[in-house]
Design a protein around this motif. Structure first.
Motif, mmCIF file in Angstrom:
data_model
loop_
_atom_site.group_PDB
_atom_site.id
_atom_site.type_symbol
_atom_site.label_atom_id
_atom_site.label_comp_id
_atom_site.label_asym_id
_atom_site.label_seq_id
_atom_site.Cartn_x
_atom_site.Cartn_y
_atom_site.Cartn_z
ATOM 1 N N ILE A 87 86.530 54.524 22.025
ATOM 2 C CA ILE A 87 86.652 55.539 23.067
ATOM 3 C C ILE A 87 85.744 55.169 24.222
ATOM 4 N N VAL A 115 88.434 59.423 28.046
ATOM 5 C CA VAL A 115 88.129 60.806 28.417
ATOM 6 C C VAL A 115 87.809 60.833 29.905
ATOM 7 N N ALA A 149 88.084 64.057 21.548
ATOM 8 C CA ALA A 149 88.677 62.718 21.514
ATOM 9 C C ALA A 149 88.292 61.990 20.232
ATOM 10 N N ALA A 179 91.281 55.798 23.031
ATOM 11 C CA ALA A 179 91.297 57.001 23.868
ATOM 12 C C ALA A 179 90.360 56.818 25.043
ATOM 13 N N ALA A 208 95.239 59.253 24.755
ATOM 14 C CA ALA A 208 95.054 58.477 23.528
ATOM 15 C C ALA A 208 96.298 57.661 23.221
ATOM 16 N N VAL A 260 92.250 63.997 28.145
ATOM 17 C CA VAL A 260 91.989 62.930 27.172
ATOM 18 C C VAL A 260 93.306 62.239 26.874
#
Length: 331
Positions: free
Chosen positions: A49, A73, A89, A71, A37, A35
């Motif tokens: 996200i 993932v 996340a 973020a 960010a 992840v």
């Protein structure tokens, strides 16, 4: 097939580590997870996200930063990230204004992101979602109920990210995001399959003198195969389909994304854009903004997609707003 990798099982972890080492001043890792960010939270801002299986780089981690995502993932290659990773996340980037998930319409992604949202909701974090379904080629496919989410997702990141940076509420951001998605249409084609390093196999088979129209970014079947033609001929076919779906009239303004799938060179992509621009001009459709490059790839697949977005004034403002990410910058 020659590839610059080490152990295929470590591809995602090594990629994440290498990206963080390239951008240490702007990116951070959430715990020891795949992840990525923004390094600094912006208090009072709705956090965005996105994510999905690896293999589409620079999507999605390349768009983490000011003006786009908070973020991203990463799952394994062509595999949705698990719900627990998305949940971590969400917790990591929430600053009190809520979290918006931008999900490409693939069954695994939708299921896992929605499950993560439910988990976060039990922790008191307000989470909403928008689902990108810009691919006009097919209605249902191998991994999808409804239309797939493909390269148009990048322009959704850009416009929704700018709106979040400007201070839109979670509710308003969800509404704006759905408007952007409804006006975003994409269709692509493949010249050759990609090599999937985790399986050691090509993603599908395609004769040397044929192309597949409407193929998905994981190698899902398209609408049909045909003999290879000139660039202009293939562009004309895709544009006919896109224009029929986009409800465009004379003097409408559009954003254009000419996206490479990994192997296609910039020379080819600019030749494609040359035809796109000429066709739109002939129909008195105004190109407000053009983006050309590899933004939503399929490992080393040969091919490209064209995205058209019908713009209004609000969307134009967000499209031109500042963005500072590894793979997309506007100043």
């Amino acid at each position: 097939m020659k590839k610059m990798i080490n152990n295929p099982e470590n591809i995602v972890n090594e990629m994440v580590s290498g990206m963080l080492k390239a951008y240490p001043n702007s990116l951070r890792q959430v715990e020891d997870l795949p992840v990525i960010a923004r390094k600094e939270k912006k208090d009072g801002k709705v956090a965005l996200i996105s994510g999905g299986g690896s293999g589409h780089e620079p999507s999605h981690a390349g768009f983490v930063g000011c003006g786009m995502l908070d973020a991203a993932v990463a799952g394994e290659v062509f595999t949705s990230p698990s719900a627990d990773k998305v949940y971590e996340a969400i917790k990591a980037v929430d600053s009190g204004a809520g979290v918006l998930l931008i999900i490409k319409n693939y069954s695994g992604d939708v299921m896992n992101f929605e499950m993560a949202a439910e988990m976060a909701g039990m922790e008191g974090i307000e989470v909403r979602k928008i689902i990108v379904n810009d691919d006009i080629a097919v209605e249902n496919s191998t991994y999808t109920v409804g239309r797939r989410g493909i390269a148009g997702t990048v322009l959704v990141h850009k416009m929704v990210g700018a709106a979040a940076e400007k201070g839109y509420s979670l509710e308003k951001l969800e509404e704006f995001g759905n408007k952007v998605i409804s006006r975003t249409k994409t269709m692509g084609m493949s010249l050759k399959p990609c090599y999937v390093p985790t399986t050691g196999k090509m993603s599908f088979e395609l004769p040397e003198d044929e192309v597949e129209i409407g193929l998905g970014i994981h190698g899902e079947p398209g609408t049909h195969r045909e003999k290879m033609q000139s660039s202009d001929a293939h562009v004309d076919y895709l544009l006919d389909k896109l224009l029929a779906e986009s409800n465009l009239a004379e003097n409408d303004e559009v954003a254009v994304l000419v996206n490479g799938l990994g192997e296609t060179t910039l020379i080819e992509l600019f030749i494609i854009n040359n035809r796109v621009a000429d066709v739109l001009a002939s129909k008195n459709i105004k190109v407000f903004d053009t983006v050309v490059g590899n933004y939503m790839t399929s490992l080393d697949m040969g091919g490209f997609s064209i995205t058209l977005v019908k713009l209004d004034d609000e969307m134009k403002e967000m499209l031109k707003a500042k963005a500072d990410t590894p793979a997309f910058k506007r100043f």
